[in-house]
Scaffold this active site. Structure first.
Site, short mmCIF file in Angstrom:
data_model
loop_
_atom_site.label_atom_id
_atom_site.label_comp_id
_atom_site.label_asym_id
_atom_site.label_seq_id
_atom_site.Cartn_x
_atom_site.Cartn_y
_atom_site.Cartn_z
N LYS A 13 0.83 -1.21 0.00
CA LYS A 13 0.00 0.00 0.00
C LYS A 13 0.87 1.27 0.00
O LYS A 13 0.63 2.18 -0.77
CB LYS A 13 -0.94 0.04 1.22
CG LYS A 13 -1.95 -1.08 1.27
CD LYS A 13 -2.95 -0.89 2.40
CE LYS A 13 -2.34 -0.90 3.79
NZ LYS A 13 -1.79 -2.21 4.21
N ARG A 88 -9.46 0.83 8.67
CA ARG A 88 -9.05 -0.54 8.96
C ARG A 88 -10.14 -1.29 9.71
O ARG A 88 -9.95 -2.46 10.02
CB ARG A 88 -7.78 -0.51 9.81
CG ARG A 88 -6.48 -0.70 9.02
CD ARG A 88 -5.36 -0.62 10.02
NE ARG A 88 -4.14 -1.26 9.66
CZ ARG A 88 -3.08 -0.64 9.16
NH1 ARG A 88 -3.14 0.63 8.86
NH2 ARG A 88 -1.96 -1.30 8.95
N ARG A 122 11.36 -6.44 5.32
CA ARG A 122 11.22 -5.01 5.02
C ARG A 122 12.17 -4.17 5.86
O ARG A 122 12.36 -4.42 7.05
CB ARG A 122 9.77 -4.57 5.28
CG ARG A 122 9.58 -3.07 5.09
CD ARG A 122 8.15 -2.72 4.89
NE ARG A 122 7.34 -2.91 6.09
CZ ARG A 122 6.03 -2.65 6.12
NH1 ARG A 122 5.41 -2.21 5.04
NH2 ARG A 122 5.35 -2.84 7.22
N ARG A 153 11.24 -1.91 11.26
CA ARG A 153 10.18 -1.45 12.17
C ARG A 153 9.98 -2.49 13.26
O ARG A 153 10.01 -3.68 13.00
CB ARG A 153 8.87 -1.28 11.39
CG ARG A 153 8.74 0.06 10.72
CD ARG A 153 7.60 0.11 9.74
NE ARG A 153 6.34 -0.42 10.25
CZ ARG A 153 5.20 -0.35 9.58
NH1 ARG A 153 5.16 0.22 8.39
NH2 ARG A 153 4.09 -0.85 10.08
N ARG A 164 -0.48 -9.05 13.37
CA ARG A 164 -1.04 -8.05 12.45
C ARG A 164 -1.87 -8.71 11.37
O ARG A 164 -2.90 -8.18 10.96
CB ARG A 164 0.10 -7.21 11.84
CG ARG A 164 0.73 -6.28 12.87
CD ARG A 164 2.04 -5.73 12.40
NE ARG A 164 1.91 -4.84 11.27
CZ ARG A 164 2.89 -4.57 10.42
NH1 ARG A 164 4.08 -5.14 10.58
NH2 ARG A 164 2.69 -3.73 9.43
P1 AMP Z 1 0.96 0.63 8.91
O1 AMP Z 1 2.16 1.48 8.80
O2 AMP Z 1 -0.20 1.10 8.05
O3 AMP Z 1 1.24 -0.84 8.73
O4 AMP Z 1 0.42 0.79 10.43
C1 AMP Z 1 1.24 0.41 11.51
C2 AMP Z 1 0.40 0.27 12.77
O5 AMP Z 1 -0.22 1.54 13.06
C3 AMP Z 1 -0.75 -0.72 12.68
O6 AMP Z 1 -0.35 -2.05 12.94
C4 AMP Z 1 -1.68 -0.17 13.77
O7 AMP Z 1 -1.20 -0.49 15.07
C5 AMP Z 1 -1.52 1.34 13.60
N1 AMP Z 1 -2.51 1.87 12.62
C6 AMP Z 1 -2.26 2.44 11.41
N2 AMP Z 1 -3.40 2.80 10.80
C7 AMP Z 1 -4.41 2.43 11.65
C8 AMP Z 1 -5.84 2.51 11.58
N3 AMP Z 1 -6.46 3.01 10.51
N4 AMP Z 1 -6.54 2.03 12.65
C9 AMP Z 1 -5.94 1.52 13.73
N5 AMP Z 1 -4.61 1.41 13.84
C10 AMP Z 1 -3.84 1.85 12.82
#
Ligand code: AMP
Length: 209
Positions: A13, A88, A122, A153, A164
């Protein structure tokens, strides 16, 4: 054009949002990046979010909905945006319906086995967020954009990756039906190379105009 990029963690994404935003002249809104910035700045939101993120859990809906509500009304979003990582949950999707009109939802489809390898390999630039994979770095340890040493990360470590993916299937995958019902969903095979995925997304968006 206001677009949502849907898909499991590691589907590409962020990578695709960067490319497509550049091509369409719109802005990328990554809730993950915004939350990581809040953690780094030790804000109240960051403190609230950190324990959830470290455990591979979702941050509470009200926290992310507030962040997105404020962000999408900023001046630079006037031409359009790509929401990368939001919504999400169905609760977030319902809230978004009251915040902004969405023209298209791109669902990036990748099998779980491929996601585990993508996420655990990653590496990211902690400054500009550019993503890399160890298999394609050829021993390089720095960001090609700004030279910053790349990091893994915390939530890309194997035990958190599994969490996740479980959370994705329970809470986020239902959004595929939600947007299918609205007629805005476009399914894209995210398992092919990044260039082929970008082209498929741009074709789907073009057909949507
Ligand atoms: P990402 O970088 O999009 O993979 O997001 C990393 C982490 O941020 C996720 O595993 C969640 O803990 C939190 N996060 C990001 N976007 C959301 C969302 N829309 N709702 C809830 N938690 C989020």
């Amino acid at each position: 054009m206001n677009i949502i990029f849907l898909g499991p963690p590691g589907a590409g994404k962020g990578t695709q949002a960067q490319i497509v935003c550049h091509r369409l002249g719109i802005v990328q809104i990554s809730t993950g990046d915004m939350l990581r910035a809040a953690i780094a700045a030790k804000t109240e939101t960051g403190l609230k979010a950190k324990t959830f993120m470290d455990a591979g859990q979702l941050v509470p809906d009200d926290v992310v909905i507030d962040i997105v509500r404020e962000r999408v009304t900023a001046k630079d979003c006037e031409n359009g945006f790509i929401l990368d990582g939001f919504p999400r949950t169905v609760e977030q999707a319902r809230a978004l319906d009251g915040i902004a009109a969405i023209d298209a939802v791109i669902n990036l489809d990748v099998a779980d086995e491929a996601l585990v390898s993508r996420l655990s390999g990653r590496r990211v630039c902690p400054v500009c967020g550019a993503p890399y994979h160890v298999d394609r770095l050829g021993g390089e340890t720095r960001c090609s954009v700004d030279g910053t040493p790349l990091i893994q990360r915390d939530d890309d470590k194997p035990e958190t990756v599994r969490n996740r993916l479980t959370v994705y299937h329970q809470k986020t995958a239902p959004l595929i039906d939600y947007y299918q019902g609205k007629g805005t969903l476009r399914a894209i095979d995210g398992s092919v190379g990044p260039e082929a995925v970008s082209e498929a997304i741009l074709r789907a968006l073009e057909a949507n105009r």
